[in-house]
Design a protein around this motif. Structure first.
Motif, short mmCIF file in Angstrom:
data_model
loop_
_atom_site.label_atom_id
_atom_site.label_comp_id
_atom_site.label_asym_id
_atom_site.label_seq_id
_atom_site.Cartn_x
_atom_site.Cartn_y
_atom_site.Cartn_z
N VAL A 90 -25.79 -59.36 9.48
CA VAL A 90 -25.76 -58.98 8.07
C VAL A 90 -26.74 -57.84 7.79
N ALA A 91 -27.90 -57.87 8.43
CA ALA A 91 -28.87 -56.79 8.25
C ALA A 91 -28.30 -55.46 8.75
N ARG A 92 -27.63 -55.50 9.90
CA ARG A 92 -27.03 -54.27 10.43
C ARG A 92 -25.89 -53.81 9.53
N ALA A 93 -25.04 -54.74 9.10
CA ALA A 93 -23.92 -54.37 8.22
C ALA A 93 -24.43 -53.74 6.93
N GLU B 66 -24.04 -46.57 1.74
CA GLU B 66 -23.49 -45.58 0.82
C GLU B 66 -22.34 -46.14 -0.03
N LEU B 67 -21.94 -47.37 0.20
CA LEU B 67 -20.81 -47.95 -0.52
C LEU B 67 -21.29 -48.88 -1.63
N ASP B 68 -20.93 -48.57 -2.85
CA ASP B 68 -21.41 -49.35 -3.99
C ASP B 68 -20.69 -50.69 -4.14
N ASN B 69 -19.46 -50.81 -3.62
CA ASN B 69 -18.68 -52.03 -3.84
C ASN B 69 -18.65 -52.94 -2.62
N VAL B 70 -19.66 -52.83 -1.77
CA VAL B 70 -19.76 -53.67 -0.56
C VAL B 70 -21.09 -54.41 -0.59
N SER B 71 -21.04 -55.71 -0.29
CA SER B 71 -22.27 -56.50 -0.18
C SER B 71 -22.10 -57.52 0.93
N TYR B 72 -23.21 -58.11 1.37
CA TYR B 72 -23.18 -59.03 2.51
C TYR B 72 -24.05 -60.25 2.23
N LEU B 73 -23.64 -61.37 2.84
CA LEU B 73 -24.38 -62.62 2.72
C LEU B 73 -24.47 -63.29 4.08
N VAL B 74 -25.59 -63.94 4.34
CA VAL B 74 -25.72 -64.80 5.51
C VAL B 74 -25.28 -66.20 5.09
#
Length: 253
Positions: free
Chosen positions: A94-97, A103-111
């Motif tokens: 997730v940290a790498r992703a 640069e993408l405003d509509n992308v987020s990540y969760l562990v």
């Protein structure tokens, strides 16, 4: 080759959470000529899914990419849906992703471990969401598959749908690694790393899908064969292409 495979696979951590996080912690390079076995370095595979996604998944809903790894598919999905949320059991993934998607405003990540009870609750906020799963179910045992599928129902609600694409190679492990470029003399580095560090994969096709997502609970909208693209590790034509299976499903009320 069998003794080599046994020796390498013995070193993989028994705890899959530890295995996946340790694997991603050691990855230095993703994308073209990278170190990740299942990363072809291009968007070609997802482009092959695009028509299927557009036929069945509501484009107005967010999409949750389960088992997102470094987020290559999550980023591509962000062009098709208003929000793309990548979820992975590995904090290092997730940290790498997150870094690679800055640069993408509509992308987020969760562990998040999507086999844990209640893990699907609130993933996309208060709305239903679509789900994209590529190459996750075939590395889980049946009980973890069932737990994951239960969380999918929470995510999709009444209006979302699930798209899955999984490896469905029917040969034994020796035939599988040979297909990917292993010989009695050498094993390509990304493949050797996966054997040495990760849980042993299986396959996931119509039979496994029917067991994990029974017809009385899930409506099958479309399914069929597909090609899973992996990291090109040899000059042999087709060695990086693995027989796979896709399905699109919606939860029954």
């Amino acid at each position: 080759m069998i003794p080599t495979l046994i020796r390498l696979s013995r070193s993989a951590p028994k705890d899959r959470h530890v295995a996946w996080d340790r694997y991603w912690a050691g990855i230095a390079r993703t994308g073209p000529q990278g170190e990740v076995l299942w990363d072809s370095g291009s968007d070609h595979e997802l482009l092959g899914y695009r028509d299927i996604l557009q036929r069945h998944l509501d484009p107005g809903l967010p999409v949750v990419d389960i088992g997102c790894g470094h987020g290559s598919f999550t980023r591509d999905l962000a062009a098709l849906f208003p929000q793309a949320i990548g979820v992975d059991v590995s904090a290092h993934a997730v940290a790498r992703a997150t870094r690679e998607s800055a640069e993408l405003d509509n992308v987020s990540y969760l562990v998040r471990d999507m086999t844990a009870a209640g893990a699907g609750k609130g993933l996309a906020g208060a709305t239903d969401a679509n789900v994209f799963i590529r190459g996750v179910l075939h590395v889980l045992n049946p009980s973890d598959q069932a737990a994951l599928v239960e969380n999918l129902r929470e995510i999709v609600g009444t209006t979302g749908a699930v798209f899955l694409a999984e490896t469905n190679f029917q040969g034994n492990p020796v035939e599988y690694v040979s297909h990917l470029g292993a010989t009695s003399r050498a094993i390509p580095a990304p493949l050797e790393r996966a054997i040495r560090e990760l849980p042993m994969p299986g396959h996931f096709g119509p039979v496994e899908r029917a067991r994990a997502m029974p017809a009385d609970v899930w409506e099958l909208l479309e399914d069929g064969p597909v090609t899973i693209e992996t990291n090109p590790m040899t000059a042999v034509t087709g060695a990086s292409l693995v027989p796979g299976y896709f399905a699109v499903l919606r939860a029954r009320s």
